[in-house]
Design an enzyme around this catalytic site. Structure first.
Site, PDB file in Angstrom:
ATOM      1  N   ARG A  50       0.813  -1.235   0.000  1.00 47.71           N
ATOM      2  CA  ARG A  50       0.000   0.000   0.000  1.00 47.71           C
ATOM      3  C   ARG A  50       0.840   1.276   0.000  1.00 47.71           C
ATOM      4  NH1 ARG A  50      -2.951  -3.372   3.387  1.00 47.71           N
ATOM      5  NH2 ARG A  50      -4.805  -4.156   2.311  1.00 47.71           N
ATOM      6  N   LYS A  59       3.169  11.558 -11.348  1.00 42.07           N
ATOM      7  CA  LYS A  59       2.346  10.742 -12.254  1.00 42.07           C
ATOM      8  C   LYS A  59       3.069   9.415 -12.482  1.00 42.07           C
ATOM      9  CE  LYS A  59      -0.380  14.099 -14.811  1.00 42.07           C
ATOM     10  NZ  LYS A  59      -0.673  14.708 -16.128  1.00 42.07           N
ATOM     11  N   GLU A  85      10.495  19.709 -24.147  1.00 43.79           N
ATOM     12  CA  GLU A  85       9.751  19.916 -22.892  1.00 43.79           C
ATOM     13  C   GLU A  85      10.331  21.098 -22.104  1.00 43.79           C
ATOM     14  OE1 GLU A  85       6.997  18.243 -22.015  1.00 43.79           O
ATOM     15  OE2 GLU A  85       7.045  16.363 -23.140  1.00 43.79           O
ATOM     16  N   LYS A 133       7.860  23.327 -13.157  1.00 41.17           N
ATOM     17  CA  LYS A 133       6.980  22.175 -12.941  1.00 41.17           C
ATOM     18  C   LYS A 133       6.590  22.067 -11.467  1.00 41.17           C
ATOM     19  CE  LYS A 133       5.507  17.736 -13.965  1.00 41.17           C
ATOM     20  NZ  LYS A 133       5.551  16.584 -14.820  1.00 41.17           N
ATOM     21  N   GLU A 149      -4.242  17.612 -11.001  1.00 44.53           N
ATOM     22  CA  GLU A 149      -4.677  18.104 -12.320  1.00 44.53           C
ATOM     23  C   GLU A 149      -6.186  18.347 -12.392  1.00 44.53           C
ATOM     24  OE1 GLU A 149      -2.390  16.501 -15.652  1.00 44.53           O
ATOM     25  OE2 GLU A 149      -4.135  16.795 -16.927  1.00 44.53           O
ATOM     26  N   ARG A 200      -2.700  22.443 -13.891  1.00 42.46           N
ATOM     27  CA  ARG A 200      -1.649  21.481 -14.266  1.00 42.46           C
ATOM     28  C   ARG A 200      -1.827  21.065 -15.732  1.00 42.46           C
ATOM     29  NH1 ARG A 200       0.938  16.380 -10.874  1.00 42.46           N
ATOM     30  NH2 ARG A 200       2.253  15.645 -12.566  1.00 42.46           N
ATOM     31  N   ASN A 208       0.205  20.262 -20.631  1.00 39.80           N
ATOM     32  CA  ASN A 208      -0.103  19.494 -21.843  1.00 39.80           C
ATOM     33  C   ASN A 208       0.002  20.345 -23.105  1.00 39.80           C
ATOM     34  OD1 ASN A 208      -0.590  17.240 -20.316  1.00 39.80           O
ATOM     35  ND2 ASN A 208      -2.755  17.713 -20.039  1.00 39.80           N
ATOM     36  N   HIS A 223       0.573  18.759 -26.454  1.00 38.89           N
ATOM     37  CA  HIS A 223       0.359  17.325 -26.319  1.00 38.89           C
ATOM     38  C   HIS A 223      -0.895  16.824 -27.031  1.00 38.89           C
ATOM     39  CE1 HIS A 223       3.599  17.739 -23.481  1.00 38.89           C
ATOM     40  NE2 HIS A 223       3.598  16.456 -23.189  1.00 38.89           N
ATOM     41  N   HIS A 258       0.022  13.916 -29.211  1.00 42.88           N
ATOM     42  CA  HIS A 258      -0.450  12.537 -28.987  1.00 42.88           C
ATOM     43  C   HIS A 258      -1.110  11.987 -30.242  1.00 42.88           C
ATOM     44  CE1 HIS A 258      -0.633  12.898 -24.305  1.00 42.88           C
ATOM     45  NE2 HIS A 258       0.558  12.528 -24.737  1.00 42.88           N
ATOM     46  N   HIS A 265       8.268  10.965 -28.497  1.00 46.67           N
ATOM     47  CA  HIS A 265       7.310  11.826 -27.804  1.00 46.67           C
ATOM     48  C   HIS A 265       7.693  13.311 -27.865  1.00 46.67           C
ATOM     49  CE1 HIS A 265       4.352  13.107 -24.896  1.00 46.67           C
ATOM     50  NE2 HIS A 265       5.311  13.636 -24.154  1.00 46.67           N
TER      51      HIS A 265
HETATM   52  N1  GLY Z   1       3.774  15.567 -17.787  1.00 42.09           N
HETATM   53  C1  GLY Z   1       2.660  16.343 -17.434  1.00 42.09           C
HETATM   54  C2  GLY Z   1       2.369  16.321 -15.958  1.00 42.09           C
HETATM   55  O1  GLY Z   1       3.169  15.828 -15.190  1.00 42.09           O
HETATM   56  O2  GLY Z   1       1.344  16.779 -15.558  1.00 42.09           O
END
Ligand code: GLY
Length: 371
Positions: free
Chosen positions: A124, A146, A188, A229, A239, A243, A247, A250, A254, A269
């Site tokens: 956990r 993430k 990025e 960031k 998000e 946040r 993107n 993106h 994508h 990417h």
């Molecule tokens: N890579 C985008 C984020 O971490 O929200």
């Protein structure tokens, strides 16, 4: 020894440091032991990174008397799978690690996402450390929590938000990256300037060659990116709000990755994000939201650094505009013919646009498909 740059991700009781500097893997043991006294560790890495970076990390851990087991996974996006998750989880359990022991992700975004997810679910939630070795992972995926794997139904569909206890970005690890991979990660970095740091974008325009050469400018670019960031993540960890600005580029990107069947030989990417950012600026100008001069400036910078910036730059060609729009719609929710995009009012003025007409996107793609 050069003193590392330290940036805090301000998440209250779960706040953590990002350390940035050369040869940090060699100091990993001391940095970990001071934050997680008594912890044992499992290193998760891939076959390529193991050959290049594992000895430095193992040496650094041994210096501080930290015992480590190593779990090696294949390199590549396919590794973000249920079967490799099971392999990593089993390796951690077989080593009899406890909840207050730590998983270290040594590698790029794939390893970070997979190892972070495993750390988040074993017992956990075990302690977790990111040791990113690609530029993209150092400036983006290792920060912010993430984690996850892919499903046969799409990328990153299974996972959890799970913050690390420490990010150790060893900039010396970047010296062995193939130039194409470094450039893709740079997209990025440029993204943070384009979102809300226009001075940073101007600095990159003037200093990108030094960033590519290494040394102080590279560390500065990585640090600025991590600061940007960290700021967004501290404000909107899950998000629910801005946040999503991260993107930028993106949505188009994508769709392009999907259109080439995720074939990294054609498009990786960061390259897809570069084209996506140029398109987002050009589309914003077409919608009279921003000056066309800003779109031209973005395109020029991406071209200068050697990144692709238009649809015509995708090797092997692309499907028609309708098919590209279908890929966009598959990636994002379409509501009554409207799409959500990150658009811009100019360099450093990105915003979330929730009601972009699909018909406008289609016309734009038709006009731009052949560049
Ligand atoms: N890579 C985008 C984020 O971490 O929200």
């Amino acid at each position: 020894m050069v003193e590392p740059v330290r940036i805090e991700v301000g998440l209250g009781a779960r706040a953590y440091d990002i350390l940035i500097g050369p040869r940090l893997l060699e100091q990993a043991g001391a940095e970990i032991a001071s934050r997680l006294p008594g912890a044992r560790v499992a290193i998760v890495t891939d076959e390529n990174v193991a050959a290049a970076q594992l000895p430095a990390l193992q040496g650094g851990l041994e210096k501080a008397g930290l015992a480590a087991c190593v779990i090696v996974v294949p390199a590549g996006e396919q590794t973000k799978s249920f079967s490799q998750l099971e392999h990593v989880v089993d390796g951690i359990l077989a080593a009899k690690l406890e909840r207050r022991d730590a998983v270290i992700a040594l590698g790029g975004g794939v390893v970070g996402d997979l190892a972070g997810f495993a750390a988040g679910i074993v017992r956990r939630g075990m302690d977790f450390i990111q040791a990113p070795t690609s530029l993209l992972a150092q400036v983006d995926s290792s920060v912010g929590g993430k984690t996850g794997i892919n499903s046969p139904r799409g990328k990153n569909l299974v996972g959890v938000f799970y913050q690390p206890r420490l990010v150790l970005a060893d900039t010396a690890a970047l010296d062995t990256l193939p130039p194409r991979e470094f450039r893709a990660g740079y997209a990025e970095i440029a993204k943070y300037g384009l979102i809300n740091r226009p001075e940073f974008f101007a600095w990159l325009e003037a200093n990108w060659q030094d960033v590519f050469c290494g040394g102080a400018a590279r560390i500065e670019a990585i640090a600025q990116s991590c600061r940007a960031k960290a700021e967004v993540v501290a404000r909107d960890e899950f998000e629910t709000g801005d946040r999503a600005l991260l993107n930028l580029g993106h949505t188009f990107g994508h769709a392009l990755e999907a259109a080439v069947g995720y074939d990294g030989a054609r498009l990786v990417h960061g390259e897809a994000v570069a084209i996506g950012m140029a398109l987002a600026h050009r589309f914003s100008a077409r919608m009279n939201l921003a000056s066309p001069d800003d779109a031209t400036r973005v395109e020029k910078h991406l071209r200068d650094v050697g990144l692709p910036w238009r649809l015509a730059d995708v090797p092997g060609g692309l499907p028609d505009a309708e098919a590209l729009l279908a890929f966009i719609a598959q990636d994002k929710k379409v509501s009554r013919g409207a799409l959500t995009f990150i658009l811009t009012h100019g360099i450093g003025k990105a915003f979330i646009a929730k009601d972009v007409p699909a018909s406008e996107v289609l016309s734009f793609l038709r006009e731009n498909r052949t560049g």
